[in-house]
Write a protein that holds these residues in place. Structure first.
Motif, PDB file in Angstrom:
ATOM      1  N   UNK A 234      -8.944  12.350   1.384  1.00  0.00           N
ATOM      2  CA  UNK A 234      -8.130  13.262   0.569  1.00  0.00           C
ATOM      3  C   UNK A 234      -7.732  12.603  -0.751  1.00  0.00           C
ATOM      4  N   UNK A 235      -7.556  13.437  -1.749  1.00  0.00           N
ATOM      5  CA  UNK A 235      -7.142  12.963  -3.068  1.00  0.00           C
ATOM      6  C   UNK A 235      -5.839  12.184  -2.949  1.00  0.00           C
ATOM      7  N   UNK A 236      -4.887  12.723  -2.211  1.00  0.00           N
ATOM      8  CA  UNK A 236      -3.586  12.052  -2.059  1.00  0.00           C
ATOM      9  C   UNK A 236      -3.725  10.686  -1.391  1.00  0.00           C
ATOM     10  N   UNK A 237      -4.571  10.621  -0.367  1.00  0.00           N
ATOM     11  CA  UNK A 237      -4.747   9.355   0.352  1.00  0.00           C
ATOM     12  C   UNK A 237      -5.372   8.297  -0.557  1.00  0.00           C
ATOM     13  N   UNK A 238      -6.416   8.680  -1.282  1.00  0.00           N
ATOM     14  CA  UNK A 238      -7.072   7.734  -2.187  1.00  0.00           C
ATOM     15  C   UNK A 238      -6.109   7.298  -3.284  1.00  0.00           C
ATOM     16  N   UNK A 239      -5.373   8.261  -3.843  1.00  0.00           N
ATOM     17  CA  UNK A 239      -4.409   7.939  -4.905  1.00  0.00           C
ATOM     18  C   UNK A 239      -3.363   6.947  -4.403  1.00  0.00           C
ATOM     19  N   UNK A 240      -2.878   7.168  -3.198  1.00  0.00           N
ATOM     20  CA  UNK A 240      -1.888   6.254  -2.616  1.00  0.00           C
ATOM     21  C   UNK A 240      -2.496   4.888  -2.346  1.00  0.00           C
ATOM     22  N   UNK A 241      -3.683   4.873  -1.721  1.00  0.00           N
ATOM     23  CA  UNK A 241      -4.333   3.611  -1.378  1.00  0.00           C
ATOM     24  C   UNK A 241      -4.644   2.766  -2.613  1.00  0.00           C
ATOM     25  N   UNK A 242      -5.036   3.437  -3.713  1.00  0.00           N
ATOM     26  CA  UNK A 242      -5.440   2.712  -4.920  1.00  0.00           C
ATOM     27  C   UNK A 242      -4.337   2.617  -5.973  1.00  0.00           C
TER      28      UNK A 242
END
Length: 118
Positions: free
Chosen positions: A35-43
């Motif tokens: 998910x966009x949110x997950x990637x944004x948070x992870x990175x």
């Protein structure tokens, strides 16, 4: 913490990570992208940056949007990405590598030697 290169926009670097995940089989055809949110948070990046990278994959025809479900890797995406990456390597990366090899006076034999041989 993620290290970003200064020579390329972050959205392109994220797109490249997704391409590599598809090429190495971490994400298969038919699978959803993270998910966009997950990637944004992870990175630790803005979700709009991730959205832009995903949209560029859609524009390439390797990812499709499924309303309410997310982004999914299309059938044939791996072959298309492999062809794209090979073409990009030969046009963008190889000329600089070949010039460096020439400047160093290396032969094909030098390049094919086992790393332990010197």
């Amino acid at each position: 913490m993620t290290q970003w290169r200064d020579d390329q926009p972050i959205f392109l670097q994220i797109r490249q990570r997704m391409i590599e995940m598809i090429l190495n089989g971490a994400i298969n055809e038919g699978d959803p992208l993270p998910s966009v949110r997950q990637v944004a948070t992870d990175l630790s990046v803005n979700p709009l940056t991730v959205t832009k990278s995903y949209q560029s994959l859609v524009d390439m025809g390797t990812v499709e949007k499924r309303r309410g479900l997310g982004m999914y890797v299309t059938e044939g995406a791996r072959a298309a990405l492999l062809a794209h990456e090979r073409d990009k390597f030969l046009k963008e990366d190889w000329p600089a590598i070949a010039a460096r090899i020439s400047a160093l006076g290396l032969s094909a034999g030098d390049l094919l030697k086992d790393g332990d041989e010197k």
